[in-house]
Design a protein around this motif. Structure first.
Motif, PDB file in Angstrom:
ATOM      1  N   ARG A   1      42.748  40.685  35.396  1.00 46.45           N
ATOM      2  CA  ARG A   1      44.058  41.335  35.437  1.00 46.45           C
ATOM      3  C   ARG A   1      44.725  41.436  34.073  1.00 46.45           C
ATOM      4  O   ARG A   1      45.583  42.286  33.871  1.00 46.45           O
ATOM      5  CB  ARG A   1      44.976  40.589  36.401  1.00 46.45           C
ATOM      6  CG  ARG A   1      44.415  40.459  37.820  1.00 46.45           C
ATOM      7  CD  ARG A   1      44.054  41.794  38.449  1.00 46.45           C
ATOM      8  NE  ARG A   1      45.192  42.640  38.702  1.00 46.45           N
ATOM      9  CZ  ARG A   1      45.938  42.612  39.789  1.00 46.45           C
ATOM     10  NH1 ARG A   1      45.639  41.800  40.769  1.00 46.45           N
ATOM     11  NH2 ARG A   1      46.969  43.406  39.898  1.00 46.45           N
ATOM     12  N   GLY A   2      44.376  40.540  33.124  1.00 51.90           N
ATOM     13  CA  GLY A   2      44.982  40.637  31.806  1.00 51.90           C
ATOM     14  C   GLY A   2      44.721  39.420  30.954  1.00 51.90           C
ATOM     15  O   GLY A   2      44.074  38.463  31.367  1.00 51.90           O
ATOM     16  N   VAL A   3      45.255  39.472  29.719  1.00 55.57           N
ATOM     17  CA  VAL A   3      45.093  38.402  28.732  1.00 55.57           C
ATOM     18  C   VAL A   3      46.451  38.062  28.146  1.00 55.57           C
ATOM     19  O   VAL A   3      47.244  38.957  27.826  1.00 55.57           O
ATOM     20  CB  VAL A   3      44.165  38.842  27.576  1.00 55.57           C
ATOM     21  CG1 VAL A   3      44.082  37.760  26.507  1.00 55.57           C
ATOM     22  CG2 VAL A   3      42.783  39.177  28.073  1.00 55.57           C
ATOM     23  N   ILE A   4      46.708  36.768  27.996  1.00 55.89           N
ATOM     24  CA  ILE A   4      47.914  36.299  27.329  1.00 55.89           C
ATOM     25  C   ILE A   4      47.476  35.442  26.144  1.00 55.89           C
ATOM     26  O   ILE A   4      46.766  34.449  26.303  1.00 55.89           O
ATOM     27  CB  ILE A   4      48.805  35.453  28.257  1.00 55.89           C
ATOM     28  CG1 ILE A   4      49.119  36.201  29.540  1.00 55.89           C
ATOM     29  CG2 ILE A   4      50.092  35.044  27.530  1.00 55.89           C
ATOM     30  CD1 ILE A   4      49.749  35.338  30.614  1.00 55.89           C
TER      31      ILE A   4
ATOM     32  N   LEU B   1      54.774  37.149  35.670  1.00 54.52           N
ATOM     33  CA  LEU B   1      53.376  37.461  35.999  1.00 54.52           C
ATOM     34  C   LEU B   1      53.161  37.837  37.467  1.00 54.52           C
ATOM     35  O   LEU B   1      52.413  38.768  37.758  1.00 54.52           O
ATOM     36  CB  LEU B   1      52.461  36.287  35.656  1.00 54.52           C
ATOM     37  CG  LEU B   1      52.228  36.013  34.194  1.00 54.52           C
ATOM     38  CD1 LEU B   1      51.296  34.816  34.021  1.00 54.52           C
ATOM     39  CD2 LEU B   1      51.667  37.235  33.500  1.00 54.52           C
ATOM     40  N   ILE B   2      53.792  37.120  38.380  1.00 51.47           N
ATOM     41  CA  ILE B   2      53.551  37.379  39.816  1.00 51.47           C
ATOM     42  C   ILE B   2      53.880  38.827  40.171  1.00 51.47           C
ATOM     43  O   ILE B   2      53.046  39.517  40.769  1.00 51.47           O
ATOM     44  CB  ILE B   2      54.326  36.375  40.701  1.00 51.47           C
ATOM     45  CG1 ILE B   2      53.798  34.955  40.486  1.00 51.47           C
ATOM     46  CG2 ILE B   2      54.265  36.781  42.166  1.00 51.47           C
ATOM     47  CD1 ILE B   2      52.418  34.666  40.985  1.00 51.47           C
TER      48      ILE B   2
ATOM     49  N   ARG C   1      51.928  45.972  41.796  1.00 50.01           N
ATOM     50  CA  ARG C   1      51.289  47.198  41.303  1.00 50.01           C
ATOM     51  C   ARG C   1      49.865  47.217  41.817  1.00 50.01           C
ATOM     52  O   ARG C   1      49.325  46.169  42.194  1.00 50.01           O
ATOM     53  CB  ARG C   1      51.358  47.287  39.777  1.00 50.01           C
ATOM     54  CG  ARG C   1      50.593  46.213  39.063  1.00 50.01           C
ATOM     55  CD  ARG C   1      50.819  46.275  37.559  1.00 50.01           C
ATOM     56  NE  ARG C   1      49.855  45.385  36.932  1.00 50.01           N
ATOM     57  CZ  ARG C   1      49.072  45.722  35.935  1.00 50.01           C
ATOM     58  NH1 ARG C   1      49.128  46.928  35.420  1.00 50.01           N
ATOM     59  NH2 ARG C   1      48.228  44.855  35.415  1.00 50.01           N
ATOM     60  N   PRO C   2      49.231  48.359  41.829  1.00 46.23           N
ATOM     61  CA  PRO C   2      47.858  48.431  42.357  1.00 46.23           C
ATOM     62  C   PRO C   2      46.896  47.549  41.567  1.00 46.23           C
ATOM     63  O   PRO C   2      46.975  47.474  40.328  1.00 46.23           O
ATOM     64  CB  PRO C   2      47.488  49.908  42.195  1.00 46.23           C
ATOM     65  CG  PRO C   2      48.783  50.628  42.066  1.00 46.23           C
ATOM     66  CD  PRO C   2      49.744  49.661  41.437  1.00 46.23           C
ATOM     67  N   ALA C   3      46.010  46.866  42.269  1.00 43.55           N
ATOM     68  CA  ALA C   3      45.027  45.993  41.623  1.00 43.55           C
ATOM     69  C   ALA C   3      44.115  46.772  40.687  1.00 43.55           C
ATOM     70  O   ALA C   3      43.529  46.202  39.771  1.00 43.55           O
ATOM     71  CB  ALA C   3      44.207  45.261  42.682  1.00 43.55           C
ATOM     72  N   GLU C   4      44.003  48.059  40.897  1.00 44.00           N
ATOM     73  CA  GLU C   4      43.137  48.892  40.066  1.00 44.00           C
ATOM     74  C   GLU C   4      43.781  49.257  38.730  1.00 44.00           C
ATOM     75  O   GLU C   4      43.136  49.848  37.876  1.00 44.00           O
ATOM     76  CB  GLU C   4      42.750  50.180  40.798  1.00 44.00           C
ATOM     77  CG  GLU C   4      41.965  49.963  42.070  1.00 44.00           C
ATOM     78  CD  GLU C   4      42.845  49.532  43.241  1.00 44.00           C
ATOM     79  OE1 GLU C   4      44.056  49.893  43.281  1.00 44.00           O
ATOM     80  OE2 GLU C   4      42.335  48.810  44.111  1.00 44.00           O
ATOM     81  N   ASP C   5      45.068  48.965  38.560  1.00 43.42           N
ATOM     82  CA  ASP C   5      45.734  49.270  37.289  1.00 43.42           C
ATOM     83  C   ASP C   5      44.996  48.598  36.136  1.00 43.42           C
ATOM     84  O   ASP C   5      44.309  47.585  36.314  1.00 43.42           O
ATOM     85  CB  ASP C   5      47.178  48.786  37.305  1.00 43.42           C
ATOM     86  CG  ASP C   5      48.126  49.795  37.917  1.00 43.42           C
ATOM     87  OD1 ASP C   5      47.653  50.811  38.448  1.00 43.42           O
ATOM     88  OD2 ASP C   5      49.340  49.554  37.854  1.00 43.42           O
TER      89      ASP C   5
END
Length: 172
Positions: A82-85, A138-139, A145-149
């Protein structure tokens, strides 16, 4: 190209990060959160996802799956990056790189670990808990939003009052 040509030995004066995973397991509208033990050094008594350090032989996704199983005993499906922090916590030469994942549990029957107490929390009740400080941002980012984003990219640091500053890169 050999291992020495990667430049990993050139660490003098460089910023170095510790790689970790942060994982959010869902089932329906519930999110499995870990209330960290009060004996823990990092985020004692606070709710967070599960996760941990990426081992030397692992990629981030393999680590996320391993950590989810080790800390919950659950089998998961639909594991998504989902991302990087990138976290600058004020240490002189090192920070933390957090790879964030989501997954769906195949059952609700978890096993607690020594990290703390696991709890299925309805999505609409999460904000009422004592959360780790970045979770209120983050939540919604993960689940509203769509998981495919596309994955998000963020930098976290602390200001002069030790308050979290979380800055997200613009989507391109």
């Amino acid at each position: 190209m050999g291992a020495k040509e990667q430049g990993a030995d050139a660490i003098a004066g460089r910023w170095i990060t510790i790689p970790r995973t942060l994982c959010f397991i869902t089932q329906g509208d519930d999110i499995l959160l870990l209330k960290r033990g009060t004996h823990k050094r990092v985020f004692p008594g606070r709710y967070n996802g599960v996760g941990g350090h990426i081992e030397r032989h692992e990629d981030p996704q393999t680590s996320a799956i391993r950590e989810m199983h080790e800390e919950t005993g659950l089998a998961v499906t639909d594991v998504r990056f989902r991302g990087v922090i990138h976290v600058d916590a004020g240490a002189d030469r090192s920070g933390i790189m957090v790879f964030v994942f989501s997954a769906e549990a195949t059952s609700r029957d978890f096993t607690n670990s020594d990290e703390g107490t696991l709890e299925w929390v309805p999505r609409d009740q999460v904000q009422h808990l004592p959360l780790v400080e970045d979770l209120p941002v983050l939540i919604p980012l993960l689940f509203d939003r769509p998981a495919e984003d596309r994955p998000f990219f963020a930098h976290a640091s602390y200001d002069e009052h030790d308050e979290l500053r979380l800055i997200f890169a613009a989507a391109r």
